[in-house]
Design a protein around this motif. Structure first.
Motif, PDB file in Angstrom:
ATOM      1  N   GLN A  78       0.830  -1.351   0.141  1.00 40.30           N
ATOM      2  CA  GLN A  78       0.188   0.192   0.010  1.00 40.30           C
ATOM      3  C   GLN A  78       0.848   1.175   0.106  1.00 40.30           C
ATOM      4  OE1 GLN A  78      -1.986  -1.207   3.725  1.00 40.30           O
ATOM      5  NE2 GLN A  78      -3.736  -2.066   2.254  1.00 40.30           N
ATOM      6  N   ILE A  79       1.922   1.229   0.690  1.00 40.61           N
ATOM      7  CA  ILE A  79       2.861   2.446   0.925  1.00 40.61           C
ATOM      8  C   ILE A  79       3.606   2.546  -0.494  1.00 40.61           C
ATOM      9  CG2 ILE A  79       5.015   3.234   1.902  1.00 40.61           C
ATOM     10  CD1 ILE A  79       4.045   1.387   4.553  1.00 40.61           C
ATOM     11  N   ILE A  80       3.775   1.469  -0.857  1.00 44.34           N
ATOM     12  CA  ILE A  80       4.634   1.788  -2.495  1.00 44.34           C
ATOM     13  C   ILE A  80       3.802   2.032  -3.538  1.00 44.34           C
ATOM     14  CG2 ILE A  80       5.957   0.585  -4.251  1.00 44.34           C
ATOM     15  CD1 ILE A  80       7.911  -0.235  -2.041  1.00 44.34           C
ATOM     16  N   HIS A  81       2.555   1.679  -3.458  1.00 41.89           N
ATOM     17  CA  HIS A  81       1.333   2.098  -4.398  1.00 41.89           C
ATOM     18  C   HIS A  81       1.209   3.677  -4.279  1.00 41.89           C
ATOM     19  CE1 HIS A  81      -2.418   2.237  -6.399  1.00 41.89           C
ATOM     20  NE2 HIS A  81      -2.145   1.346  -7.030  1.00 41.89           N
ATOM     21  N   ALA A  82       1.174   4.023  -2.949  1.00 41.90           N
ATOM     22  CA  ALA A  82       0.743   5.423  -2.796  1.00 41.90           C
ATOM     23  C   ALA A  82       2.117   6.235  -3.277  1.00 41.90           C
ATOM     24  CB  ALA A  82       0.676   5.704  -1.471  1.00 41.90           C
ATOM     25  N   LEU A  83       3.203   5.860  -3.106  1.00 39.45           N
ATOM     26  CA  LEU A  83       4.284   6.248  -3.597  1.00 39.45           C
ATOM     27  C   LEU A  83       4.391   6.596  -5.024  1.00 39.45           C
ATOM     28  CD1 LEU A  83       7.377   7.318  -3.653  1.00 39.45           C
ATOM     29  CD2 LEU A  83       8.241   4.979  -3.296  1.00 39.45           C
ATOM     30  N   LYS A  87       1.302  10.327  -6.273  1.00 46.66           N
ATOM     31  CA  LYS A  87       1.848  11.419  -6.265  1.00 46.66           C
ATOM     32  C   LYS A  87       2.635  11.634  -4.809  1.00 46.66           C
ATOM     33  CE  LYS A  87       0.580  13.223 -10.589  1.00 46.66           C
ATOM     34  NZ  LYS A  87       0.995  12.091 -11.245  1.00 46.66           N
ATOM     35  N   ARG A  88       2.608  10.605  -3.979  1.00 48.32           N
ATOM     36  CA  ARG A  88       3.271  10.817  -2.779  1.00 48.32           C
ATOM     37  C   ARG A  88       4.574  10.633  -2.550  1.00 48.32           C
ATOM     38  NH1 ARG A  88      -0.433  10.457   1.430  1.00 48.32           N
ATOM     39  NH2 ARG A  88       1.405  10.873   2.732  1.00 48.32           N
ATOM     40  N   PHE A  89       5.253  11.369  -3.374  1.00 46.17           N
ATOM     41  CA  PHE A  89       6.631  11.173  -3.631  1.00 46.17           C
ATOM     42  C   PHE A  89       7.650  11.303  -2.279  1.00 46.17           C
ATOM     43  CE2 PHE A  89       5.668  15.027  -5.660  1.00 46.17           C
ATOM     44  CZ  PHE A  89       6.184  16.107  -4.729  1.00 46.17           C
ATOM     45  N   LEU A  90       7.280  12.034  -1.375  1.00 45.61           N
ATOM     46  CA  LEU A  90       7.977  12.157  -0.091  1.00 45.61           C
ATOM     47  C   LEU A  90       8.145  10.827   0.596  1.00 45.61           C
ATOM     48  CD1 LEU A  90       6.745  15.593   1.426  1.00 45.61           C
ATOM     49  CD2 LEU A  90       8.970  15.041   0.328  1.00 45.61           C
ATOM     50  N   HIS A 121      11.375   5.005 -18.123  1.00 47.00           N
ATOM     51  CA  HIS A 121      11.278   5.628 -19.629  1.00 47.00           C
ATOM     52  C   HIS A 121      10.449   6.995 -19.697  1.00 47.00           C
ATOM     53  CE1 HIS A 121       9.890   5.698 -23.886  1.00 47.00           C
ATOM     54  NE2 HIS A 121      11.136   5.027 -23.942  1.00 47.00           N
ATOM     55  N   LYS A 122      10.920   7.657 -20.581  1.00 45.42           N
ATOM     56  CA  LYS A 122      10.398   9.072 -20.568  1.00 45.42           C
ATOM     57  C   LYS A 122       8.949   9.087 -20.627  1.00 45.42           C
ATOM     58  CE  LYS A 122      11.806   9.699 -25.237  1.00 45.42           C
ATOM     59  NZ  LYS A 122      12.460  10.372 -26.487  1.00 45.42           N
ATOM     60  N   ILE A 123       8.329   8.178 -21.290  1.00 46.54           N
ATOM     61  CA  ILE A 123       7.067   8.109 -21.519  1.00 46.54           C
ATOM     62  C   ILE A 123       6.406   7.863 -20.046  1.00 46.54           C
ATOM     63  CG2 ILE A 123       4.963   6.741 -22.239  1.00 46.54           C
ATOM     64  CD1 ILE A 123       6.508   6.578 -24.844  1.00 46.54           C
ATOM     65  N   LYS A 124       6.987   6.788 -19.102  1.00 43.92           N
ATOM     66  CA  LYS A 124       6.344   6.682 -18.045  1.00 43.92           C
ATOM     67  C   LYS A 124       6.585   7.602 -16.966  1.00 43.92           C
ATOM     68  CE  LYS A 124       5.939   2.039 -16.909  1.00 43.92           C
ATOM     69  NZ  LYS A 124       6.201   0.678 -16.839  1.00 43.92           N
ATOM     70  N   MET A 125       7.755   8.643 -17.220  1.00 44.68           N
ATOM     71  CA  MET A 125       8.237   9.470 -16.642  1.00 44.68           C
ATOM     72  C   MET A 125       6.888  10.715 -16.743  1.00 44.68           C
ATOM     73  SD  MET A 125      10.626  10.392 -14.409  1.00 44.68           S
ATOM     74  CE  MET A 125      11.259  11.821 -14.205  1.00 44.68           C
ATOM     75  N   LEU A 126       6.444  10.680 -18.118  1.00 43.46           N
ATOM     76  CA  LEU A 126       5.314  11.799 -18.263  1.00 43.46           C
ATOM     77  C   LEU A 126       4.065  11.589 -17.558  1.00 43.46           C
ATOM     78  CD1 LEU A 126       6.177  12.658 -21.863  1.00 43.46           C
ATOM     79  CD2 LEU A 126       6.241  14.143 -19.988  1.00 43.46           C
ATOM     80  N   GLU A 127       4.003  10.206 -17.716  1.00 45.06           N
ATOM     81  CA  GLU A 127       2.582   9.521 -17.099  1.00 45.06           C
ATOM     82  C   GLU A 127       2.554   9.865 -15.530  1.00 45.06           C
ATOM     83  OE1 GLU A 127       2.176   5.715 -19.976  1.00 45.06           O
ATOM     84  OE2 GLU A 127       2.660   5.402 -18.004  1.00 45.06           O
ATOM     85  N   ARG A 128       3.683   9.533 -14.916  1.00 50.37           N
ATOM     86  CA  ARG A 128       3.721   9.499 -13.416  1.00 50.37           C
ATOM     87  C   ARG A 128       4.354  10.869 -12.903  1.00 50.37           C
ATOM     88  NH1 ARG A 128       6.452   4.284 -11.520  1.00 50.37           N
ATOM     89  NH2 ARG A 128       4.615   3.436 -12.589  1.00 50.37           N
ATOM     90  N   GLY A 129       4.940  11.684 -13.604  1.00 48.41           N
ATOM     91  CA  GLY A 129       5.558  12.843 -13.257  1.00 48.41           C
ATOM     92  C   GLY A 129       6.552  12.893 -12.414  1.00 48.41           C
ATOM     93  N   TYR A 130       7.413  11.686 -11.994  1.00 47.73           N
ATOM     94  CA  TYR A 130       8.387  11.582 -11.428  1.00 47.73           C
ATOM     95  C   TYR A 130       8.926  10.190 -11.292  1.00 47.73           C
ATOM     96  CZ  TYR A 130       5.121  10.198  -7.613  1.00 47.73           C
ATOM     97  OH  TYR A 130       4.013   9.600  -7.143  1.00 47.73           O
ATOM     98  N   ASN A 131      10.172   9.888 -10.939  1.00 44.94           N
ATOM     99  CA  ASN A 131      10.844   8.528 -10.582  1.00 44.94           C
ATOM    100  C   ASN A 131      10.598   8.396  -9.147  1.00 44.94           C
ATOM    101  OD1 ASN A 131      11.985   6.197 -10.489  1.00 44.94           O
ATOM    102  ND2 ASN A 131      13.844   6.904 -11.556  1.00 44.94           N
ATOM    103  N   GLN A 132       9.893   7.290  -8.736  1.00 45.52           N
ATOM    104  CA  GLN A 132       9.769   7.024  -7.539  1.00 45.52           C
ATOM    105  C   GLN A 132      11.164   6.568  -7.006  1.00 45.52           C
ATOM    106  OE1 GLN A 132       8.270   5.197  -9.771  1.00 45.52           O
ATOM    107  NE2 GLN A 132       9.174   3.021  -9.547  1.00 45.52           N
ATOM    108  N   SER A 133      11.746   5.735  -7.522  1.00 48.69           N
ATOM    109  CA  SER A 133      13.273   5.331  -7.052  1.00 48.69           C
ATOM    110  C   SER A 133      14.213   6.600  -6.750  1.00 48.69           C
ATOM    111  CB  SER A 133      13.812   4.359  -8.088  1.00 48.69           C
ATOM    112  OG  SER A 133      12.891   3.266  -8.090  1.00 48.69           O
ATOM    113  N   TYR A 134      14.060   7.811  -7.595  1.00 48.33           N
ATOM    114  CA  TYR A 134      14.926   8.841  -7.133  1.00 48.33           C
ATOM    115  C   TYR A 134      14.786   9.341  -6.000  1.00 48.33           C
ATOM    116  CZ  TYR A 134      16.217  13.605  -7.456  1.00 48.33           C
ATOM    117  OH  TYR A 134      16.663  14.936  -6.933  1.00 48.33           O
TER     118      TYR A 134
END
Ligand SMILES: [Zn+2]
Length: 228
Positions: A78-83, A87-90, A121-134
């Motif tokens: 649930q935590i990683i899903h929210a991340l 948009k809960r990148f914090l 991938h840049k398309i996934k970055m556009l969809e998600r808005g950020y890279n969670q692993s970053y």
């Protein structure tokens, strides 16, 4: 921020646990303490056996660590899903900090020069808005005082989600998905790849293969969750 100010903020705008949705108290961040207790830590024996199962044969990833065991329908999922999707990148910073706190003695033995999040991938970055692993890498970097480098490797192929794939299918799905963008930053360096969850290790192995081709000295991997 001092606890009085946090409690005033919590009164005006309560914060909720991302897992069970209960209101957090002043000392709690992101996840309540009872949910935190329920998440199983990945023990040394499990880490060793998963290393043998996923990485030993390829000799690409020199060592790996995961903080928690990723269980289906449990708190960490649930935590990683929210991340990833809310948009809960914090949450990423929070998990990265915890990784630093608990895994530091082991990671220090590797003499890491830089931390590299597994790229999207840049398309996934556009969809998600950020890279969670970053964000996980940033939290870990903040704790360990080791720099994060984001522009050294890129994902050049859009791959389907790996969730339902076997190890063999994951390996061919991810093959040639990465390319090195900046070999100069890698050559001679010991690199720690960071991902949210490691399952078969196919993704970090493929990243590691490219990093070693560009003369990285060694590649290690770490994740917040380990899925069996
Ligand atoms: Zn909770």
């Amino acid at each position: 921020m001092n606890s009085f100010i946090i409690s005033v903020f919590d009164f005006i705008l309560p914060r909720f646990c991302v897992s069970c949705k209960c209101a957090l108290n002043t000392e709690e961040k992101i996840v309540c303490s009872s949910c935190c207790i329920n998440i199983k830590l990945a023990g040394n024996k499990l880490i060793e056996s998963e290393y043998v199962r996923n990485f030993h044969k390829d000799k690409i990833i020199s060592g790996f660590q995961s903080l928690y065991i990723f269980e289906k329908d449990k708190e960490l999922q649930q935590i990683i899903h929210a991340l990833k999707y809310n948009k809960r990148f914090l949450i990423g910073i929070f998990l990265g900090n915890l990784m630093g706190k608990f895994l530091e003695p082991k990671i220090r033995l590797w003499n890491i020069d830089c931390i590299v999040p597994v790229p999207l991938h840049k398309i996934k970055m556009l969809e998600r808005g950020y890279n969670q692993s970053y964000f996980i890498a940033k939290g870990l970097s903040h704790h360990l005082k080791i720099p994060v480098k984001i522009s050294v490797i890129k994902r050049i192929r859009y791959t389907q989600t790996q969730t339902a794939l076997t190890k063999k299918e994951r390996q061919s799905n991810i093959q040639d998905a990465f390319a090195i963008a900046s070999p100069k930053q890698i050559s001679g360096k010991v690199i720690l790849l960071v991902d949210d969850v490691i399952t078969t290790g196919a993704t970090v192995t493929e990243c590691g293969r490219e990093l070693l081709k560009s003369e990285a000295k060694k590649v290690y991997a770490a994740s917040a969750g380990l899925a069996e």
